[in-house]
Write an enzyme that holds these catalytic residues in place. Structure first.
Site, short mmCIF file in Angstrom:
data_model
loop_
_atom_site.label_atom_id
_atom_site.label_comp_id
_atom_site.label_asym_id
_atom_site.label_seq_id
_atom_site.Cartn_x
_atom_site.Cartn_y
_atom_site.Cartn_z
N GLU A 202 -5.61 -30.88 -31.44
CA GLU A 202 -4.55 -29.86 -31.43
C GLU A 202 -3.39 -30.35 -30.58
OE1 GLU A 202 -7.12 -25.71 -31.24
OE2 GLU A 202 -5.73 -26.18 -29.64
N HIS A 236 -12.49 -22.50 -15.57
CA HIS A 236 -12.78 -21.63 -16.72
C HIS A 236 -13.49 -20.34 -16.35
CE1 HIS A 236 -11.21 -24.77 -19.25
NE2 HIS A 236 -12.02 -25.63 -18.67
N ARG A 293 -17.62 -9.43 -28.14
CA ARG A 293 -18.46 -8.66 -27.21
C ARG A 293 -17.58 -7.80 -26.33
NH1 ARG A 293 -17.63 -13.84 -24.76
NH2 ARG A 293 -16.43 -13.53 -22.84
C1 MV4 Z 1 -5.91 -25.39 -24.85
C2 MV4 Z 1 -5.09 -25.59 -23.74
C3 MV4 Z 1 -3.86 -26.18 -23.97
N1 MV4 Z 1 -3.49 -26.54 -25.21
N2 MV4 Z 1 -5.51 -25.78 -26.07
C4 MV4 Z 1 -9.80 -23.98 -22.48
C5 MV4 Z 1 -10.99 -23.24 -22.95
C6 MV4 Z 1 -10.87 -23.14 -24.41
N3 MV4 Z 1 -11.32 -21.87 -24.87
C7 MV4 Z 1 -9.44 -23.36 -24.70
N4 MV4 Z 1 -8.85 -23.96 -23.54
C8 MV4 Z 1 -7.59 -24.47 -23.54
N5 MV4 Z 1 -7.12 -24.82 -24.75
C9 MV4 Z 1 -4.33 -26.35 -26.23
N6 MV4 Z 1 -3.96 -26.71 -27.46
C10 MV4 Z 1 -5.54 -25.20 -22.50
C11 MV4 Z 1 -6.81 -24.65 -22.38
C12 MV4 Z 1 -7.23 -24.28 -21.05
C13 MV4 Z 1 -7.46 -22.94 -20.72
C14 MV4 Z 1 -7.30 -21.90 -21.62
C15 MV4 Z 1 -7.54 -20.59 -21.25
C16 MV4 Z 1 -7.92 -20.30 -19.95
C17 MV4 Z 1 -8.07 -21.30 -19.04
C18 MV4 Z 1 -7.85 -22.63 -19.40
C19 MV4 Z 1 -8.00 -23.63 -18.45
C20 MV4 Z 1 -7.78 -24.92 -18.80
C21 MV4 Z 1 -7.41 -25.25 -20.11
#
Ligand code: MV4
Length: 500
Positions: A202, A236, A293
């Site tokens: 992505e 997280h 949930r």
């Molecule tokens: C991302 C992102 C930046 N760009 N996707 C982390 C957990 C997973 N559910 C998705 N995540 C992320 N996806 C793209 N394309 C950054 C994160 C991310 C994040 C997202 C939500 C809450 C905390 C986070 C911590 C680090 C990275």
């Protein structure tokens, strides 16, 4: 469908107690289940019936589908609420409950399954017109195609596990020469964590906020209940959540809300669910995943929308319409939740254990305390480190944050280390108070983990005062009439008998 009069709560701690309270308000009986370690937990006493389901280890108790179904059969429960964690998002559990002729209080197993596969969810969301992060809809099969795709999108890109979630098997790639290595490490991490080495690519979104939309769906309507701002997280794990978000105005709320409603409708969703989005600094937003949930942070939405989400889940599962007004809804005021954990910020957030020797729970206007622990309980390493959720409401964000400071100052926890001081520094931090947060906020602020000596002295003085107050209370003669005293002796006997 046999009418539901008794609900088995397949969980523990604060969420079990939360669900039992909702059952009682709905006029339903609640059956608790508990592991040997949880015999003295508040959720067990709050329930109308309780069944021991095994030893402390979750794999031998709260994760045992056979024992949960047997407990429901033995107690005559017609429905099962899974709470969060444990079996809540296992499609196989929802299916087994349905197969046993019981009502699963949550979405259909088909909706859980559709949202569980991240690349399938991406394809379905895109088809439904929900914005997803630009990228591939299928796992990477060869390096050449991956390089071509990443080159087209432009770096940085992110490699993610197809079976993933929670940040495992995720890698940021800032240049083409790093891609091959990142694909390999992400795939091996994904295989280890999920038993599936599939990864996909992505566009990497820089410094986004994590904003999620609450949805609620019954047989005839799917509505959204605005956003929760969840950017304040560490590895997280969410630390503090609020509703609404400083970054979302009414127009953006309606656009994100419509996307979340479309996402839910696309998988035939029922019950409460949450769509997670990344919100970029330029106001663009992207669907990440749907949590099928009730979530830990649901209370902040309840407080600003005046809706009891767990009672609505119970109504919807019984085939009743949700009690949510028709027409446009808007948040009223501001709510903030601090997760109080047994982690010690001064010691790298290491989980601490011990007996809860003394607890002074904050109270007063606009304060809610959701906890599954009380004095005398042991905090162990068998379960997660969340000891309580402290939730406050205010007319605006400033008032809510000041109330949180006040409530945190009232809180006294003795017997275990906690993140109370960390939360106190966070909610009074100028950058946080200005709303300058994104998912990396806490990474930039290691200083918040350091206790401040002057504040620490105040905290120690508060503890001394609370202990003195408690000692003085015990020293006083109990002001109970003879008849009441007899009554309370019966109650005490009943309680101790009930716990055998
Ligand atoms: C991302 C992102 C930046 N760009 N996707 C982390 C957990 C997973 N559910 C998705 N995540 C992320 N996806 C793209 N394309 C950054 C994160 C991310 C994040 C997202 C939500 C809450 C905390 C986070 C911590 C680090 C990275």
């Amino acid at each position: 469908m046999t009418p539901v009069t008794r609900v088995l709560v397949a969980n523990r701690g604060e969420i079990a107690l939360r669900i039992i309270r909702a059952c009682h308000e709905e006029g339903l009986e609640a059956v608790a289940v508990y592991s040997a370690a949880d015999r003295l937990s508040p959720h067990v006493r709050a329930a109308d019936l309780a069944v021991e389901i095994g030893p402390a280890a979750p794999s031998e108790s709260y994760l045992r589908i056979d024992r949960l179904l047997e407990a429901a059969r033995a107690t005559g429960a017609q429905a099962i609420h899974p709470g969060y964690g444990f079996l809540a998002e296992r499609a196989a559990f929802a299916e087994a409950v349905e197969q046993a002729g019981l009502v699963f209080i949550g979405p259909p197993s088909t909706a859980i399954r559709a949202m569980g596969d991240k690349t399938e969810a991406r394809r379905r969301m895109r088809a439904a017109g929900v914005p997803v992060v630009p990228g591939a809809d299928a796992p990477v099969t060869d390096l050449g195609a991956a390089l071509a795709l990443a080159g087209e999108m432009g770096y940085p890109v992110m490699v993610k596990a197809a079976a993933g979630g929670g940040g495992k098997g995720m890698r940021v790639v800032r240049a083409a020469e790093e891609l091959e290595g990142a694909l390999a490490t992400a795939a091996s991490e994904a295989l280890k964590a999920f038993g599936d080495a599939g990864v996909y690519i992505e566009k990497f979104i820089e410094r986004p906020r994590h904003v999620e939309i609450q949805v609620l769906a019954d047989a005839t309507r799917t509505v959204h209940l605005g956003e929760r701002e969840c950017s304040v997280q560490r590895r997280h794990q969410k630390v503090l959540e609020e509703a609404p978000s400083v970054a979302v105005d009414a127009a953006l709320r309606e656009r994100m809300g419509a996307a979340a409603v479309a996402a839910a409708a696309a998988v035939g969703y029922r019950s409460a669910g949450t769509c997670e989005f990344l919100l970029a600094a330029d106001g663009s937003f992207y669907f990440l995943e749907m949590n099928t949930r009730i979530q830990v942070e649901h209370p902040v939405t309840e407080m600003v929308y005046g809706i009891d989400l767990v009672r609505e889940q119970l109504r919807i599962a019984r085939g009743l319409p949700m009690q949510v007004p028709e027409g446009p809804l808007a948040p009223n005021g501001w709510a903030v939740e601090c997760r109080i954990t047994s982690e010690d910020p001064a010691n790298g957030f290491m989980p601490s254990t011990g007996r809860l020797e003394f607890l002074r729970v904050p109270a007063g206007p606009g304060v809610r305390w959701d906890s599954g622990f009380e004095v005398g309980n042991d905090v162990t390493l068998h379960y997660d480190s969340m000891v309580a959720k402290l939730i406050v409401w205010g007319r605006d964000r400033r008032e809510a944050l000041r109330r949180m400071v006040r409530a945190l100052d009232e809180l006294v926890i003795i017997g275990i280390a906690s993140n109370q001081g960390f939360q106190r520094r966070l909610v009074s931090d100028p950058a946080f108070m200005a709303g300058e947060i994104d998912i990396q906020f806490l990474d930039r602020r290691p200083d918040l983990a350091e206790a401040r000596p002057a504040a620490e002295l105040t905290r120690l003085a508060a503890i001394a005062a609370a202990l003195a107050e408690d000692a003085a209370r015990h020293a006083r003669k109990p002001a109970i009439a003879e008849s009441d005293a007899a009554h309370s002796a019966w109650l005490a006997t009943a309680r101790s008998e009930g716990l055998r």
